[in-house]
Design an enzyme around this catalytic site. Structure first.
Site, short mmCIF file in Angstrom:
data_model
loop_
_atom_site.label_atom_id
_atom_site.label_comp_id
_atom_site.label_asym_id
_atom_site.label_seq_id
_atom_site.Cartn_x
_atom_site.Cartn_y
_atom_site.Cartn_z
N LYS A 48 0.81 -1.24 0.00
CA LYS A 48 0.00 0.00 0.00
C LYS A 48 0.84 1.29 0.00
O LYS A 48 0.36 2.36 0.33
CB LYS A 48 -1.01 0.07 1.17
N GLY A 50 2.53 2.31 -2.84
CA GLY A 50 2.72 2.80 -4.21
C GLY A 50 3.38 1.78 -5.13
O GLY A 50 3.91 2.12 -6.18
N HIS A 109 7.81 -7.72 -1.36
CA HIS A 109 7.50 -7.02 -0.10
C HIS A 109 8.42 -7.51 1.03
O HIS A 109 8.25 -7.13 2.18
CB HIS A 109 6.05 -7.28 0.32
N ARG A 267 -7.54 3.20 -5.55
CA ARG A 267 -8.62 3.71 -4.69
C ARG A 267 -8.73 5.22 -4.87
O ARG A 267 -9.48 5.69 -5.70
CB ARG A 267 -8.35 3.31 -3.22
P1 A3P Z 1 -4.93 4.71 -1.73
O1 A3P Z 1 -5.54 3.51 -1.08
O2 A3P Z 1 -4.52 5.76 -0.75
O3 A3P Z 1 -5.78 5.27 -2.81
P2 A3P Z 1 0.09 -0.52 -3.59
O4 A3P Z 1 0.18 -0.43 -5.05
O5 A3P Z 1 1.42 -0.57 -2.89
O6 A3P Z 1 -0.84 -1.59 -3.16
O7 A3P Z 1 -0.51 0.87 -3.09
C1 A3P Z 1 -1.83 1.20 -3.40
C2 A3P Z 1 -2.01 2.70 -3.23
O8 A3P Z 1 -1.39 3.37 -4.36
C3 A3P Z 1 -3.47 3.09 -3.27
O9 A3P Z 1 -3.57 4.26 -2.43
C4 A3P Z 1 -3.68 3.41 -4.73
O10 A3P Z 1 -4.81 4.21 -4.97
C5 A3P Z 1 -2.38 4.12 -5.06
N1 A3P Z 1 -2.07 4.07 -6.50
C6 A3P Z 1 -2.34 3.08 -7.39
N2 A3P Z 1 -1.91 3.41 -8.60
C7 A3P Z 1 -1.36 4.64 -8.52
C8 A3P Z 1 -0.76 5.51 -9.47
N3 A3P Z 1 -0.67 5.19 -10.74
N4 A3P Z 1 -0.30 6.70 -9.02
C9 A3P Z 1 -0.39 7.05 -7.72
N5 A3P Z 1 -0.95 6.26 -6.77
C10 A3P Z 1 -1.43 5.06 -7.16
#
Ligand code: A3P
Length: 302
Positions: A48, A50, A109, A267
């Protein structure tokens, strides 16, 4: 246990980190069997933080001569499927990939101290993305609550908050994960690049350039003039990826019962969404915790 989650009822502590049985077993197998090649690059993160964005950017950077923004597999494929499997899920080097000459970077991870020894011994390059703890917690809470289809009233945020602050979360404690890579990046800056989610949002161009330089795919002046960097940033932007059909309707592991809907990886991508979840007491508690755990280290999260 994570009391509010169905998909992670039991977490196990392995080498100071909490994880599911599947990921602990996968980590042990990787530690025993994975043979790194010095040219391997690893994309590391706490869930989570990025990861999906980093994967998309790296894939777009590496394959930019093969695909342009209208033909990129990122338009029809979840970023996770454009790169090899996570290290802890079993990397298959024979996997079909999109480059003929070089193997694509491997996501993981696994915390720094638990990485297979051959990765460190081979001086492999590592990119680590991290994000502020409050937004990671909110993202983590919503991701698993929605994955498990638990209504908000049955998954009180306070419970997730308390567990997270006790370090109990997937790959937690958060602070140990971040500090592990951060300390390593101070000792070995030539092979470990740290990227901060918030900085990448603020200044994507310089950070994408840094990333491309670091992984060995620097942009030429001609490419810069032609707007290649901006095109990659647009292709991988949250708004673009979220709007794609594959990311609205597909599933991470196909029809597998535990499969995650792709849409859950996209999200809000908002800095500071935590303000909609935290009470004053929570802010005080977590600020103190961040100060206790990270204050003396010099690592600044905001
Ligand atoms: P939020 O839940 O705050 O929206 P991971 O990819 O490590 O699982 O992290 C997911 C988080 O990254 C989520 O945050 C998601 O919305 C955000 N995210 C996904 N794609 C993204 C993108 N292209 N640019 C910026 N943030 C992104």
């Amino acid at each position: 246990t994570c009391s509010w989650l169905k998909s992670m009822p039991t977490l196990y502590k392995y080498q100071d980190v909490w994880n599911t049985q599947e990921f602990v077993e996968g980590t042990i197998l990787a530690q025993q069997n994975f043979k790194a090649d010095p040219s391997d690059v690893f994309l590391c993160s706490l869930p989570k933080s990025g990861t999906t964005w980093l994967k998309a950017l790296v894939f777009a950077i590496i394959t930019r001569e093969t695909f342009d923004v209208s033909t990129s597999p990122l338009l029809t494929t979840l970023p996770h499927h454009c790169l090899p499997n996570c290290l802890e899920l079993g990397v298959e080097r024979s996997n079909e990939n999109y480059t003929n000459s070089r193997f694509l970077p491997i996501p993981t991870h696994i915390p720094y101290n638990s990485l297979p020894q051959s990765i460190i011994a081979s001086n492999c390059k590592i990119v680590y993305i991290y994000r502020n703890m409050k937004d990671v917690l909110v993202s983590y809470y919503n991701f698993f609550r929605e994955k498990d289809k638990i209504p908000v009233e049955d998954a009180p945020f306070e419970v997730a908050f308390d567990e997270f602050c006790h370090g109990i979360s997937w790959c937690g404690p958060y602070w140990d994960h971040v500090l592990g890579y951060w300390r390593a990046s101070l000792d070995r800056p030539e092979v470990i690049l740290l990227l901060k989610y918030e900085d990448m949002k603020k200044d994507p161009t310089s950070n994408v350039k840094r990333l491309a330089d670091f992984i060995g795919y620097p942009f030429t002046i001609k490419e810069e003039e032609e707007g290649v960097i901006e095109n990659i940033i647009k292709l991988c932007s949250f708004e673009n990826l979220k709007s794609l059909e594959v990311n609205k309707s597909g599933k991470l592991f196909g029809d597998h019962p535990d499969s995650t809907e792709n849409r859950l990886f996209f999200r809000k991508a908002k800095d500071g969404d935590w303000e909609n979840y935290f009470t004053h007491q929570m802010v005080e508690k977590i600020d103190k915790l961040i100060d206790d755990k990270l204050g003396a280290t010099g690592l600044v999260l905001k």
